[in-house]
Design a protein around this motif. Structure first.
Motif, mmCIF file in Angstrom:
data_model
loop_
_atom_site.group_PDB
_atom_site.id
_atom_site.type_symbol
_atom_site.label_atom_id
_atom_site.label_comp_id
_atom_site.label_asym_id
_atom_site.label_seq_id
_atom_site.Cartn_x
_atom_site.Cartn_y
_atom_site.Cartn_z
ATOM 1 N N ILE A 47 0.813 -1.214 0.000
ATOM 2 C CA ILE A 47 0.000 0.000 0.000
ATOM 3 C C ILE A 47 0.846 1.263 0.000
ATOM 4 C CG2 ILE A 47 -2.003 -1.048 1.054
ATOM 5 C CD1 ILE A 47 0.468 0.947 3.120
ATOM 6 N N ASP A 48 2.122 1.088 0.209
ATOM 7 C CA ASP A 48 2.986 2.257 0.357
ATOM 8 C C ASP A 48 3.438 2.753 -1.008
ATOM 9 O OD1 ASP A 48 4.414 4.240 1.465
ATOM 10 O OD2 ASP A 48 5.990 3.000 2.329
ATOM 11 N N THR A 49 2.610 3.563 -1.651
ATOM 12 C CA THR A 49 2.908 4.090 -2.974
ATOM 13 C C THR A 49 3.295 5.557 -2.855
ATOM 14 O OG1 THR A 49 1.320 2.592 -3.991
ATOM 15 C CG2 THR A 49 2.034 4.471 -5.294
ATOM 16 N N HIS A 267 6.512 0.948 -2.573
ATOM 17 C CA HIS A 267 7.623 0.642 -1.674
ATOM 18 C C HIS A 267 7.358 -0.668 -0.932
ATOM 19 C CE1 HIS A 267 9.918 4.589 -1.503
ATOM 20 N NE2 HIS A 267 8.953 4.798 -2.382
ATOM 21 N N ALA A 268 8.426 -1.378 -0.661
ATOM 22 C CA ALA A 268 8.309 -2.623 0.101
ATOM 23 C C ALA A 268 8.042 -2.304 1.572
ATOM 24 C CB ALA A 268 9.596 -3.434 -0.030
ATOM 25 N N ALA A 309 -0.454 8.693 5.553
ATOM 26 C CA ALA A 309 -1.360 8.700 4.395
ATOM 27 C C ALA A 309 -0.585 8.277 3.164
ATOM 28 C CB ALA A 309 -1.956 10.086 4.196
ATOM 29 N N THR A 310 -1.227 7.476 2.310
ATOM 30 C CA THR A 310 -0.619 7.003 1.073
ATOM 31 C C THR A 310 -1.620 7.200 -0.046
ATOM 32 O OG1 THR A 310 0.625 5.317 2.275
ATOM 33 C CG2 THR A 310 0.442 5.043 -0.099
ATOM 34 N N GLY A 311 -1.347 8.199 -0.897
ATOM 35 C CA GLY A 311 -2.314 8.506 -1.958
ATOM 36 C C GLY A 311 -3.612 8.991 -1.346
ATOM 37 N N ASN A 312 -4.733 8.332 -1.678
ATOM 38 C CA ASN A 312 -6.035 8.720 -1.141
ATOM 39 C C ASN A 312 -6.473 7.810 0.005
ATOM 40 O OD1 ASN A 312 -6.487 6.429 -2.576
ATOM 41 N ND2 ASN A 312 -8.260 7.185 -3.712
#
Length: 341
Positions: A47-49, A267-268, A309-312
């Motif tokens: 989820i870590d974009t 990201h990993a 927070a990651t993206g939305n």
């Protein structure tokens, strides 16, 4: 009369009082079910974009030039032009090379004629061996001179060694070139590389196999899948960043060097986390964060603590677990215990 009025007031005072809470409960109980949208909580490790700005670069750059010196007589390409392998790039004046070829051919004919005449004498044992060796040597010299003359003439023209696009710095007709001086540069773009700078605290989360997407405003927001990622080991001392290069297929040659790209990289992460849409997280009067959940067809508040927070989406650290149903749309008019569908 006064006695009757007093008794009436006492009777009114003794009547049961209806509280705001009981009225609210009655309204909630009798209200029509609220239509909402929801999602089931599933922990995820992908989820870590993060997004970065990058620049498209060519896969490689090939400088083409002449092996000899001369004056450019023809240039067949211009900056930004697409070329195919074997296409003529430029020529230098061929006069001297053509004259050398004529002379070499004449020398070859002379040496060949002498060889034929003297061979008969040699076969009849009428020619000294030393003279026969000399004749053979002159033929070999003439053949070598002819090949050199042919090559000199061929070297007056240069051709594209690969498919690509002509870069900056193309020389013009009339300019004098020296051996190995670049006349043009061919940028190979069947594959391209998108260079981006990554903060040092985030570089460890990127591997060569990290998935990525490349979006370009110049191509109306078109998205391309990123391939293998190359990490540069030298840091920028002033910005404390490391450069990476994302390989991207470019078979249609739409991506051109210099285009600005938006690079999204997954990201990993070391463990699975729960995320929900940022918009579904609310804040109560006490400053606590909560989300609305659907439990058995009724709305309930779940107090949560949040992370990055990651993206939305936003990470939920506590308050939710796998299988919970979080209401993501239609929560604006919900109240505790209200029926939802």
């Amino acid at each position: 009369m006064k006695k009757n009025v007093l008794l009436t007031l006492i009777a009114v005072a003794m009547m049961p009082l209806s509280t705001g809470c009981s009225n609210q409960e009655e309204k909630t109980k009798n209200a029509a079910p609220m239509s909402v949208r929801s999602e089931v909580v599933h922990p995820s490790s992908d989820i870590d974009t993060k997004s970065y700005i990058g620049i498209v670069e060519e896969e490689s750059a090939i400088s083409v030039g002449f092996t000899g010196s001369g004056t450019i007589s023809k240039v067949c390409v211009s900056e930004g032009e697409m070329v195919r392998k074997g296409q003529l790039i430029a020529e230098i004046d061929k006069t001297q090379a053509e004259n050398m070829l004529i002379a070499a051919k004449a020398q070859m004919e002379q040496a060949g004629d002498a060889y034929k005449r003297l061979k008969q004498l040699h076969d009849n044992n009428s020619l000294p061996e030393m003279e026969w060796v000399e004749v053979q040597s002159k033929v070999q010299q003439a053949e070598a001179s002819l090949e050199m003359a042919k090559k000199s003439l061929a070297d007056c023209s240069i051709y594209a060694p690969e498919n690509g696009i002509i870069g900056k710095g193309v020389m013009n007709v009339g300019e004098v070139v020296l051996p190995a001086l670049p006349v043009a540069k061919i940028l190979v773009i069947n594959h391209v590389k998108v260079r981006a700078s990554i903060p040092e605290k985030e570089i460890a989360g990127i591997t060569s196999a990290s998935s990525s997407k490349i979006t370009l405003d110049a191509l109306a927001g078109q998205t391309f899948e990123g391939g293998k990622i190359e990490k540069c080991i030298d840091a920028n001392n002033s910005t404390h960043t490391y450069d990476i290069k994302v390989n991207v297929k470019n078979s249609e040659r739409q991506l051109l060097p210099g285009m600005v790209a938006h690079v999204q990289i997954h990201h990993a992460t070391q463990h699975e986390v729960i995320t929900v849409p940022i918009t579904s997280v609310r804040k109560n009067a006490n400053g606590e964060y909560f989300v609305w959940t659907n439990k058995g067809g009724k709305a309930h508040r779940a107090t949560v603590t949040t992370g990055d927070a990651t993206g939305n989406r936003i990470v939920v650290l506590t308050g939710l677990q796998q299988g919970d149903v979080v209401i993501t749309e239609g929560y604006q008019k919900l109240s505790e215990g209200m029926e939802v569908i």
